[in-house]
Structure formats: C-alpha cells, structure tokens
Design an enzyme around this catalytic site. Structure first.
Site, PDB file in Angstrom:
ATOM      1  CG  HIS A  99      75.511 -92.319  36.844  1.00 19.06           C
ATOM      2  ND1 HIS A  99      74.912 -93.193  35.984  1.00 19.06           N
ATOM      3  CD2 HIS A  99      76.387 -91.619  36.096  1.00 19.06           C
ATOM      4  CE1 HIS A  99      75.409 -93.046  34.771  1.00 19.06           C
ATOM      5  NE2 HIS A  99      76.313 -92.087  34.804  1.00 19.06           N
ATOM      6  CG  ASP A 102      72.043 -94.063  37.957  1.00 22.68           C
ATOM      7  OD1 ASP A 102      71.631 -93.050  37.379  1.00 22.68           O
ATOM      8  OD2 ASP A 102      73.100 -94.665  37.649  1.00 22.68           O
TER       9      ASP A 102
HETATM   10  C1  XLS Z   1      76.659 -91.544  28.257  1.00 23.55           C
HETATM   11  C2  XLS Z   1      77.597 -92.412  28.958  1.00 23.55           C
HETATM   12  C3  XLS Z   1      77.250 -92.716  30.411  1.00 23.55           C
HETATM   13  C4  XLS Z   1      78.462 -93.281  31.091  1.00 23.55           C
HETATM   14  C5  XLS Z   1      78.421 -93.204  32.576  1.00 23.55           C
HETATM   15  O1  XLS Z   1      76.669 -91.429  27.047  1.00 23.55           O
HETATM   16  O2  XLS Z   1      77.754 -93.585  28.234  1.00 23.55           O
HETATM   17  O3  XLS Z   1      76.164 -93.583  30.476  1.00 23.55           O
HETATM   18  O4  XLS Z   1      78.694 -94.594  30.722  1.00 23.55           O
HETATM   19  O5  XLS Z   1      78.320 -91.904  33.034  1.00 23.55           O
END
Ligand code: XLS
Ligand code: NI
Ligand code: NI
Length: 430
Positions: A99, A102
């Site tokens: 993301h 991150d």
């Molecule tokens: C959260 C989600 C997130 C997505 C990406 O539960 O799994 O990690 O994979 O935004």
C-alpha cells in the site's frame, strides 16, 4: 546492506528429510509440477504491510516490535525498503505487494504525500532492477487515516471521495511505473457501522462509479495489469459492501465491470463470510472472475481476521486444487497477507514464518496437482452428473417437461453422494 538479518543464511531446498530449520523441505522452486516449475505455479509474494510496517499492536496493547526503520522520515522508509529486499533475497521471493502507506510516510498535504510516493517508487524501482524481484500488486490504503473513518468512495462527504480518487490515481501510477501485474482494491471501510445514519443505495452508487473511474484511468494510462477487488464481509466495519465473491459479482454486473475486474480471494475473509476458501475459489472460477489469492489463515476460535501464516497442508491443497482447475495463475499469485504473532520479535521469526508458509503451499500445490493428474475427483463428479450428458432439459419448458414425466413414467432413484469415500480419497494425497 543492513545487518537486520545478519546471521541468517540464504534459504535453499534440502528435501523432506532435512532437519535444518533454515531450509525448504517442500518448496523446490525449479521442480516441475504438471510441466511447469513450482515457482511459476505459486508466484509467492511478501506483503510489505505485515512484514515491515506492522508494529505488533492488538486492541489491548500497542507496539511490540522495535524495528530500526520505524519512524516518519524518508531515510527510514528507504532503510525499510533495503530490509525488504534483503528478505526477498534470503527467501528467493519473486514478488511483493504494497500500500502507499506502507512504503512512505504520509506528508502534510496530498501533494507532499504524492511526492514522497514518487521518490520511494524510484528507490524501490532501482532495487527491483538490481534484484529481479517483481511487483505482484499495488494498492491504496484508504482505511487507516482518520479522514477515511466513514469510508473512502462511499463516504458521505464528497471531499473524501475526491481525496480517495486522487490517492488511487497516484497508487495506480506507482504500480504502473513499477511494472505491477495487478492493482488491488480492498474496501476496508466501504461499508457501515450503523444503518441509522447510512444511505446504502447511495453509497453503493458511489462505490460503483469509483470503480468505473479506476478502470477508466488504468486503461487510459496503458496499465495492462489485472484490476482486482478483494472481498471481505466485515472488519473493520460492521458490514462491508464487498461481502464475498457472489456479492462482488453482482456488483460488477450492475456496473458493467464483470469483464474488467476480477477477485483477489483471501482465506481469512472467506472464513469470516461463513464460507471455505475453496468455496470462494470455486465460485470465482465458475463465474470467470478468479484472479489472485491472499494466503493466510484465521484462528478458528477468535472470530476475526487474525492473518496467520498458513500451516495446514490439507486445507491449502483443496484451495490450490481450485486454482489449478481455474488454469492456474496468470497475472495473479500467492500473496502472504499474513503477519507474525506480536510476541514473535526476532528477525529469524519473520524468515521462518515465510519458510513455513512457502513449504505448506508447495506441499499443498503438489498434492493438488497429484489429485488432478490422478483424476479421481473429476471422474466421480463426471459420474455424478452423467445423466445430464446429452440432455436437452435446460432448453425445454415446464409444460413439455411435465408431459414427458408422465409419458415416460419418470421416477428418479436417489443415489449415494459418496462423501466419505471422496474424503478418504483426498486423504491419500495430503
Ligand atoms: C485486510 C486486507 C488487506 C488487503 C490489502 O483485511 O486483507 O490487507 O489485502 O488492502
Ligand atoms: Ni485481510
Ligand atoms: Ni488481503
């Protein structure tokens, strides 16, 4: 080089008999399965958020991890990237996912956040070139900052919709520049806490138009990767609109996007929705919208998304059986959307978690491939539906069928579903 993983060796395949904990026992990247190297079947990815950005908090306590790169400067963001690529090298991981939040600290303004994203994208791009590691997918974090507390695309405030749209644009640009093979949208707060203040019909329209704009922009800029929606029924909100694969399919149909957007299916989300992982995969396959997987597992007692690394070969095998039946991954892959437990403080824990997950997936995929090659389940299924071979019943109508039932004296005889026999069969392979 940082010294974070100082004493940890490069992980290699040593075979099932190996007792070396820093070795693969099942994941031999080059080994051929169904005529294709295992690494091309599995297409593993490390998730930046869990492995490098998560501080180890839970609802009752804050940070337990003290990583040397934690902090809000670009220098620390670059150190985090250095450590990330060191982990990829140790594990031989071909892909990663991120993301925006991150990989770079948030700026004071949107423009500053975007500049920082550009800067870190260049930095990561350089490391990708040196290492040969690729980007499986990028995504926007539209759920952590307080501005998104009432949703992003589905927010009652159009300014939040605008901020989210600008953010997604910048994340598609970054993903495109890094050669990302997919772009993911997970609607972390696209839902509601209470219906008392929510206009569901309006919010659904906003989400639909947002997704159309995302697809339009991605195609316009020449991004050729797959756009993926990641279903999840609830958490963080009480109810999320991308509930499960069936709900997402209805949504895509409604907004004319069923040929443009596929799904990224996560094990833990399937469980939260009251399904199994293989149910969600089988449905996506049969609807033609299977794209990629987020591999993890939920604790069966806790009732929330615990995002643990997978550790059950029989469960994973049934999931990969569906993946193989869908023809395997094209742009998709196996993203470890999984995090350490908050007491697992050591750098070695991070490496060992991935070794275990990769080995479980490799063993599961090999079992699935063996089952598919043996053909037992497919034969049993074909036999179960054999009565339909050559039948014109579905082209008929109720009156004709009713007349036929009487004329031919149709009186069906129930037959065994053979479930236990099939369960025993599967256990021969896992
Ligand atoms: C959260 C989600 C997130 C997505 C990406 O539960 O799994 O990690 O994979 O935004
Ligand atoms: Ni999740
Ligand atoms: Ni996920």
């Amino acid at each position: 080089m940082t010294d974070f993983f100082a004493d940890i060796p490069q992980i290699r395949y040593e075979g099932p008999e190996s007792t070396n904990e820093f070795a693969f026992r099942h994941y031999d990247p080059e080994a051929e399965v169904l005529g294709k190297p295992l690494q091309d079947h599995l297409r593993f990815a490390v998730a930046w958020w869990h492995s490098f950005a998560w501080p180890g908090g839970d609802p009752f306590g804050g940070q337990t991890f003290q990583r040397p790169w934690f902090g809000d400067t670009m220098d620390l963001a670059k150190m985090k990237a250095d450590v990330a690529f060191e982990l990829f090298a140790i594990l031989g991981q071909p892909f990663f996912c991120f993301h925006d939040a991150d990989i770079r600290p948030e700026g004071e303004t949107f423009a500053e956040s975007r500049d920082r994203l550009d800067e870190i994208t260049d930095y990561i791009g350089g490391k990708m070139e040196e290492s040969g590691v690729s980007l499986l997918w990028g995504t926007a974090n539209l759920f952590t900052h307080r501005r998104f507390m009432a949703g992003a695309a589905t927010n009652p405030d159009p300014e939040v919709f605008a901020y989210a749209a600008a953010t997604v644009k910048s994340c598609i640009d970054a993903t495109h520049r890094l050669g990302g093979q997919n772009y993911v949208l997970w609607g972390g707060r696209e839902g509601y806490e209470t219906l008392l203040n929510t206009d569901m019909g309006r919010e659904r329209q906003q989400a639909g138009r947002f997704l159309q704009m995302t697809v339009e922009y991605a195609r316009k800029t020449g991004f050729e990767g797959t756009i993926l929606i990641e279903p999840k029924p609830q958490e963080p909100t009480k109810h999320q609109y991308d509930y499960d694969v069936a709900t997402v399919y209805g949504f895509l149909k409604d907004f004319g996007l069923e040929d443009e957007v596929k799904v990224n299916i996560e094990q833990g989300h399937a469980i939260l929705a009251g399904h199994s992982f293989e149910h969600e995969l089988a449905l996506a396959r049969s609807l033609g919208i299977f794209g990629s997987i987020d591999m993890n597992r939920n604790d069966y007692q806790s009732g929330w998304d615990t995002d643990q690394f997978p550790n059950s070969v029989p469960e994973v095998a049934l999931a990969y059986y569906e993946v193989l039946k869908a023809g395997g991954f094209t742009t998709g892959g196996t993203n470890f959307d999984a995090k350490l437990r908050r007491q697992s403080l050591d750098p070695a824990d991070l490496v060992l978690a991935h070794i275990g997950g990769m080995d479980v997936c490799a063993a599961g995929l090999k079992a699935a491939a063996a089952m598919l090659e043996d053909g037992g389940l497919e034969e049993a299924r074909a036999a179960r539906y054999a009565g339909w071979d050559g039948s014109d019943l579905l082209e008929s109508d109720l009156e004709t069928i009713a007349a036929r039932v009487e004329a031919e004296g149709i009186a069906p005889e129930p037959r065994s579903g053979r479930q236990e026999r099939l369960e025993n069969y599967v256990n021969r392979f896992v």
